[in-house]
Scaffold this motif. Structure first.
Motif, short mmCIF file in Angstrom:
data_model
loop_
_atom_site.label_atom_id
_atom_site.label_comp_id
_atom_site.label_asym_id
_atom_site.label_seq_id
_atom_site.Cartn_x
_atom_site.Cartn_y
_atom_site.Cartn_z
N UNK A 327 0.84 -1.19 0.00
CA UNK A 327 0.00 0.00 0.00
C UNK A 327 0.88 1.25 0.00
N UNK A 328 0.70 2.11 -1.00
CA UNK A 328 1.49 3.33 -1.11
C UNK A 328 0.76 4.55 -0.55
N UNK A 329 -0.48 4.33 -0.08
CA UNK A 329 -1.27 5.43 0.45
C UNK A 329 -2.12 6.08 -0.62
N UNK A 330 -3.22 6.71 -0.19
CA UNK A 330 -4.14 7.42 -1.08
C UNK A 330 -4.68 6.50 -2.17
N UNK A 331 -4.92 5.22 -1.81
CA UNK A 331 -5.50 4.29 -2.76
C UNK A 331 -4.54 3.74 -3.79
N UNK A 332 -3.26 4.06 -3.64
CA UNK A 332 -2.25 3.61 -4.60
C UNK A 332 -1.52 2.40 -4.03
N UNK A 333 -1.06 1.52 -4.93
CA UNK A 333 -0.31 0.35 -4.48
C UNK A 333 0.70 -0.07 -5.53
N UNK A 334 1.66 -0.86 -5.06
CA UNK A 334 2.65 -1.43 -5.99
C UNK A 334 2.58 -2.94 -5.92
N UNK A 335 2.96 -3.58 -7.01
CA UNK A 335 3.15 -5.02 -7.01
C UNK A 335 4.62 -5.26 -6.72
N UNK A 336 4.91 -6.02 -5.66
CA UNK A 336 6.29 -6.28 -5.24
C UNK A 336 6.65 -7.72 -5.59
N UNK A 337 7.67 -7.89 -6.41
CA UNK A 337 8.21 -9.23 -6.67
C UNK A 337 9.29 -9.46 -5.61
N UNK A 338 8.92 -10.10 -4.52
CA UNK A 338 9.83 -10.23 -3.38
C UNK A 338 11.01 -11.13 -3.74
N UNK A 339 10.74 -12.22 -4.41
CA UNK A 339 11.80 -13.11 -4.88
C UNK A 339 11.45 -13.55 -6.29
N UNK A 340 12.39 -13.39 -7.21
CA UNK A 340 12.25 -13.89 -8.58
C UNK A 340 13.37 -14.90 -8.80
N UNK A 341 13.00 -16.11 -9.15
CA UNK A 341 13.99 -17.16 -9.41
C UNK A 341 13.88 -17.56 -10.87
N UNK A 342 14.93 -17.29 -11.63
CA UNK A 342 14.94 -17.60 -13.06
C UNK A 342 15.39 -19.03 -13.29
N UNK A 343 14.77 -19.71 -14.24
CA UNK A 343 15.23 -21.02 -14.67
C UNK A 343 16.42 -20.86 -15.62
N UNK A 344 17.38 -21.74 -15.49
CA UNK A 344 18.59 -21.68 -16.31
C UNK A 344 18.49 -22.65 -17.48
N UNK A 345 19.15 -22.31 -18.58
CA UNK A 345 19.17 -23.22 -19.72
C UNK A 345 20.29 -24.25 -19.55
N UNK A 346 20.51 -25.07 -20.57
CA UNK A 346 21.49 -26.15 -20.48
C UNK A 346 22.90 -25.64 -20.27
N UNK A 347 23.16 -24.39 -20.63
CA UNK A 347 24.50 -23.80 -20.46
C UNK A 347 24.65 -23.10 -19.11
N UNK A 348 23.57 -23.12 -18.31
CA UNK A 348 23.63 -22.48 -17.00
C UNK A 348 23.40 -20.99 -17.05
N UNK A 349 22.80 -20.49 -18.12
CA UNK A 349 22.53 -19.07 -18.26
C UNK A 349 21.02 -18.82 -18.29
N UNK A 350 20.65 -17.56 -18.08
CA UNK A 350 19.23 -17.18 -18.12
C UNK A 350 18.89 -16.76 -19.54
N UNK A 351 17.98 -17.46 -20.21
CA UNK A 351 17.61 -17.07 -21.58
C UNK A 351 16.94 -15.70 -21.60
#
Length: 394
Positions: A327-351
């Motif tokens: 809640x940001x106040x005055x009826x406003x809000x944000x979406x919080x991505x508290x933790x984002x975990x990316x899947x890695x490809x076969x090379x160990x990198x994030x596509x």
């Protein structure tokens, strides 16, 4: 002759059968008929799970529209399927075997007062639909399991099919007599074999292609019962490359596979209670992602977050997002991505596609819940944080 399909084709069939690949389902009622069951759960982060299931398939439709479609009072009912689920009203006859089981058992988690059962039925006949508040409250103390005698009675009546819940007010069940809600043409006791055959067939159509265990899991049947009845359904036995067990597919899924190879999947956040992924073994077999709900894990031991939601993009699960709203106040809000975990490809990198898909899913989710901004906290691996933020800006 047994058909041979690849693991990739099985994954695409699963997505199509679940309404996540190809044209969007037109409305919530059609979606419920298509899926056969939508799980209910009390956890609400972005929204409750049954709302998230509709959102994942139809995009940012108004939450009020979703609720009204589920709780119209005439097209759906709640009952024990995979868990507590919303089910199409025309599936009422096929749960007769389960209603008889509860009647024969004669107890819930608590002893049931036969006198109180009579009181509740009489009140429903004379007063019409009731909530737990109307019958004196659900609990006798602050302990969640300490149900009142009237709550035990009305839930037992729900289990045994005397009472039905086809409507809610907020999150509160509205109970009514089944004879006053369920169409008369559906008020009959289907035999055990009729129930098990039909639920096996419905489960097979819901998964599109699956093992005996996959099909049984939709309505929590015994695998042995599915095995005993599957030959009497329209499901077709198939071999899926790399699967260790035989599988069965719905005829319409096999027909679709032969004609719709270019269909595109949704990009969206998925509830961990979504029927595409609620069977964790099947989820890992189809998408290569092992997942568990960490809401019941001590905070210090969580890896992906309290209510981590897999992100579907390009027909694959590319990441997990643990969302919250601030809640940001005055009826406003944000979406919080508290933790984002990316899947890695076969090379160990994030596509790059995983970054773009995660950003797109977050932008749509923010629009849906009315958040004016998106905040990113922890990203794993950390090297993906800057590209994700840049993709969100783009």
């Amino acid at each position: 002759m047994i058909d041979e399909i690849s693991a990739d084709e099985a994954r695409r069939i699963a997505l199509w059968s679940q309404g996540l690949l190809g044209p969007r389902l037109p409305d919530v009622g059609t979606m419920l008929e298509h899926l056969g069951a939508v799980q209910l759960d009390t956890i609400s982060v972005l929204a409750r799970s049954h709302e998230l299931v509709a959102y994942a398939r139809m995009g940012a439709i108004p939450r009020k529209t979703i609720e009204q479609a589920y709780w119209s009072g005439s097209t759906a009912f709640e009952y024990w399927s995979h868990a507590a689920c919303i089910l199409p009203i025309n599936e009422w006859p096929w749960f007769a075997f389960r209603r008889r089981h509860y009647e024969k058992r004669g107890v819930r988690w608590h002893d049931v007062s036969r006198k109180q059962l009579d009181v509740i039925v009489k009140r429903l006949r004379t007063e019409g639909p009731l909530t737990t508040r109307d019958i004196g409250g659900a609990k006798t103390s602050s302990d969640w399991w300490d149900w009142s005698e009237s709550k035990v009675a009305i839930e037992f009546l729900l289990d045994t099919g005397v009472v039905v819940c086809a409507r809610r007010e907020g999150w509160r069940r509205v109970y009514d007599l089944a004879e006053d809600v369920v169409p008369k043409s559906l008020l009959y006791d289907a035999s055990e074999d009729e129930c098990l055959r039909r639920l096996t067939e419905l489960g097979g159509h819901s998964v599109g292609v699956g093992t005996l265990g996959d099909i049984a899991d939709i309505h929590r049947l015994k695998v042995g019962d599915v095995r005993a009845h599957i030959a009497d359904t329209d499901l077709v036995e198939v071999n899926v490359t790399g699967w260790s067990e035989p599988a069965w597919a719905s005829p319409e899924a096999l027909e679709w596979l032969s004609t719709s190879s270019r269909a595109k999947s949704r990009t969206t956040l998925l509830s961990p209670f979504d029927s595409l992924i609620w069977h964790r073994g099947r989820m890992e077999r189809l998408f290569g992602m092992f997942h568990r709900i960490e809401a019941y894990t001590p905070a210090a031991k969580r890896v992906h977050g309290y209510f981590a939601m897999p992100v579907l993009h390009g027909g694959q699960l590319v990441s997990r997002v643990d969302p919250a709203r601030e809640n940001l106040g005055k009826g406003r809000q944000s979406l919080v991505a508290k933790t984002v975990t990316m899947e890695l490809d076969a090379r160990g990198t994030v596509p790059a596609a995983a970054i773009e898909g995660t950003a797109r899913a977050l932008r749509e989710a923010a629009t849906w819940v009315g958040a004016e901004r998106i905040d990113i906290e922890t990203v794993r691996p950390a090297s993906a944080k800057a590209p994700l933020r840049a993709s969100l800006r783009g």
